[in-house]
Design a protein around this motif. Structure first.
Motif: not given
Length: 228
Positions: A185-191, A121-140
């Motif tokens: 992931h184009s956006k993630g690359n830009m970030n 989750i920390e890696a996801q947040v660093e790449i894509f932003g704070e909204q990723m903190k809760e993304a893992f809760k949406t589905s298995h």
């Protein structure tokens, strides 16, 4: 089979295009390590086992270390699946052993089975932003994505997050039919500092190996990411 003997006309033109014209194109050049990483990931993405086997030994003499090669292959499992990744892992091991590289290489893992979700989750947040903190809760599936794809592989030593986003971009671009993920992931690359011009260079250097349709689709996804 020696293509210089069986297909000399084709071989002359392809090799000039792939090895002289494209790498030398003004304003589309990459450093050799980055170019080789992108091509290896693209060859995996389009399932080009024979071309990968041909190119890997050459790239190991031009900026790609055994560790980098292995890290690219390991990360591919999350985007290609084990079924398509395994032939490339076997080829990589065969090539390294022929070069006298002792396997296994030193471990680059930094997470445990207990903290892989948290670190992913920390890696996801660093790449894509704070909204990723809760993304893992949406589905298995999203929980697996955080723990497995990011926690098991993105967190590993050996490649930066920017380099990992680069090779993910190449996996997605080369396999096709992944436009939503390629835009993300184009956006993630830009970030991560891999801006539009850099990604266009990556597409350009991979074009001889994946063809024009998927290259043009990738450029379209890059432009959509910029618009967003």
């Amino acid at each position: 089979m020696d293509l210089y003997i069986t297909d000399p006309d084709f071989t002359e033109r392809f090799e000039y295009f792939a090895f002289t014209e494209v790498p030398g194109e003004k304003n589309q050049q990459l450093d050799e390590k980055t170019r080789c990483m992108a091509i290896l990931a693209a060859l995996m993405g389009c399932g080009s086992v024979d071309a990968y086997k041909e190119m890997l030994p050459k790239f190991l003499e031009n900026g790609i270390t055994p560790m980098i090669a292995k890290e690219i292959v390991y990360q591919a499992v999350g985007y290609l699946g084990y079924g398509r990744m395994l032939p490339f892992l076997n080829i990589t091991n065969e090539v390294l052993e022929k070069k006298g590289v002792k396997l296994p290489l030193d471990s680059q893992a930094v997470t445990t089975l207990d903290n892989r979700l948290e670190k992913g989750i920390e890696a996801q947040v660093e790449i894509f932003g704070e909204q990723m903190k809760e993304a893992f809760k949406t589905s298995h599936i999203n929980r697996w994505l955080a723990a497995n794809c990011f926690g098991d592989y993105y967190t590993r030593n050996g490649l930066t997050l920017g380099e990992r986003e680069l090779i993910t971009f190449c996996f997605l671009m080369a396999q096709g039919d992944c436009e939503p993920q390629l835009i993300a992931h184009s956006k993630g690359n830009m970030n991560m500092g891999n801006d539009r011009d850099f990604l266009i260079k990556v597409v350009s250097q991979c074009l001889p190996y994946i063809g024009y349709p998927r290259s043009l689709n990738a450029i379209s996804c890059i432009n959509k990411a910029v618009e967003k």
